[in-house]
Design a protein around this motif. Sequence first.
Motif, mmCIF file in Angstrom:
data_model
loop_
_atom_site.group_PDB
_atom_site.id
_atom_site.type_symbol
_atom_site.label_atom_id
_atom_site.label_comp_id
_atom_site.label_asym_id
_atom_site.label_seq_id
_atom_site.Cartn_x
_atom_site.Cartn_y
_atom_site.Cartn_z
ATOM 1 N N CYS A 180 0.813 -1.214 0.000
ATOM 2 C CA CYS A 180 0.000 0.000 0.000
ATOM 3 C C CYS A 180 0.852 1.272 0.000
ATOM 4 N N TYR A 184 1.222 4.081 -3.078
ATOM 5 C CA TYR A 184 1.059 5.528 -2.973
ATOM 6 C C TYR A 184 2.356 6.261 -3.280
ATOM 7 N N SER A 304 -13.360 -1.401 -1.155
ATOM 8 C CA SER A 304 -12.225 -0.482 -1.040
ATOM 9 C C SER A 304 -11.968 0.233 -2.362
ATOM 10 N N SER A 305 -11.960 -0.530 -3.455
ATOM 11 C CA SER A 305 -11.707 0.050 -4.768
ATOM 12 C C SER A 305 -12.809 1.017 -5.174
ATOM 13 N N TYR A 308 -12.556 4.276 -3.012
ATOM 14 C CA TYR A 308 -11.356 5.068 -3.307
ATOM 15 C C TYR A 308 -11.462 5.735 -4.676
ATOM 16 N N ALA A 342 -2.656 9.114 2.961
ATOM 17 C CA ALA A 342 -2.724 7.726 2.486
ATOM 18 C C ALA A 342 -1.387 7.010 2.715
ATOM 19 N N GLN A 402 -8.097 4.706 4.415
ATOM 20 C CA GLN A 402 -7.784 3.811 3.306
ATOM 21 C C GLN A 402 -6.403 3.194 3.472
ATOM 22 N N GLY A 403 -5.406 4.037 3.765
ATOM 23 C CA GLY A 403 -4.053 3.524 3.922
ATOM 24 C C GLY A 403 -3.898 2.650 5.145
ATOM 25 N N GLY A 407 -7.034 -0.283 2.376
ATOM 26 C CA GLY A 407 -6.030 -0.122 1.327
ATOM 27 C C GLY A 407 -4.854 -1.046 1.496
#
Length: 493
Positions: A180, A184, A304-305, A308, A342, A402-403, A407
């Motif tokens: 992850c 990013y 999640s996808s 995001y 993130a 998310q992170g 994610g």
Amino acid sequence: MTELITSAGQQATHRPDATGETAWIRQPSDVSHLVNSSTQARNNAHIVVAIALGGVFLDAYDLGALAFGMKDVAREFDLTPAAAGMVASAITFGAIIGALIGGYLTDKIGRYRVFMADMFFFVVAALACAFAPNEYVLAGARFVMGLGVGIDLPVAMAFLAEFSRLKGRGNKAASIAMWCPTWYAAISVSYLLVLVLYSVLPESHTDWLWRLILGFGAVPALVIIAIRSRYMSESPVWAANQGDLHGAAAILRSAWGINAQVASDADLRAQPRPRRAGWRNYGALLRGVYLKRTLLATVISIASSFAYNAVAFGLPVIISSFLAQSMLTTILVSLALNLLFAFVGGLLAVRLVPRLGAWRMTVAGYLCQLIALLGLALIGRPQALPEAMAAIAMLALFLFGQGFGPGSHTMTYASLSYPVSLRGVGVGLNQTLMRASSTLSLFLFPLLTAMLDTGVFWVIVLAPLAGLIALLLVRWEPSGYDVDAEDFTDPAR
């Protein structure tokens, strides 16, 4: 030191471990135990993990590289909206097909061979994109690049899982969660590259921007190819599961510095045979305990996808309400949010998952996203600076969640829900379904936004809610669990 060639095809170097003690191997599970309990501080296994993460970096970079260049591509080739959509989506369709193929090949012919072949996809496709004379060549090259992206994730996740120990700091879940922040970081590099090129290229040559960005993807791939022969090796656990105990022992000596030797009384005929690789193994993911794990991994990956992508699409809507909507503004705000929230959230996930577990962290991440999306829905289109700052804070909270949570740990669930014999197809199926849903969602977001404006956040909030419900229904914790042992006590067979 003596050198040998294992049956997996790579060179291995015999290095006795620091204690000089011999680790005797009699069955494939002994190899898994040695990997899981390894305490060697300096070994090539760490470098293999880093190289596998380099593959993830390429995936993210190539997927996001054209984000700021599509307008220039459309203008240069005089594209219709349909042709622009063909170019933009070609890489995603390639990734959908590549994930299915890559999952099968990763289990069938081994992690090492697939990873090495995969790197050439990135080099050839990146250069073809950079010199594309028309939209058809560009779309074809992006499709090939997508094949590489799809093939790479199953094999990269297998390397991360099978070159890490089971428990403690830097365990399998932590290594996989590194995908992850690596992702990013790659997105941030692409933003920085765009920013630099945007600043230095003369206005008369702005059409070079997208070509240079896409072509740059060949550089890290060439670096990985250059160092592969020195450090990369087959997964010892996969080699042992194929019946190659001598090859697995050689890899342990090379990558871990463990003086592993095959015992003279080892008899594979007396040991349970792991499941053989084949297309039918996709069906095994839907039987026994693997059915619940597959459903959980699929739901949280799609949720999640979906969320995001929606927030990334909605970002310009929020920014444009109080800042001049320019390319430079979009780049800088996107870069800042990715790096500060993130990326930092992903680093915390790597640090904390051995202690807290993937389940708790994913739940916490989805709760952050629920709060953030409800806040964005209630704020709507900001009318004053305080509201705009609150909207930015909600975006930051969403990206941090998310992170920190889904994610990072969608891949933990996709990779560590299955043993070695099913890991490739497990990640492959997960990524195929996730990419397909992502493609659909990216098509729907402009339509929903046109109809609902910022009210679209009331729809997006359903995604983390679905992820939370799935986690509460299936309380499966993959971190610290020896799932590879299930190849010999398989509850699904």
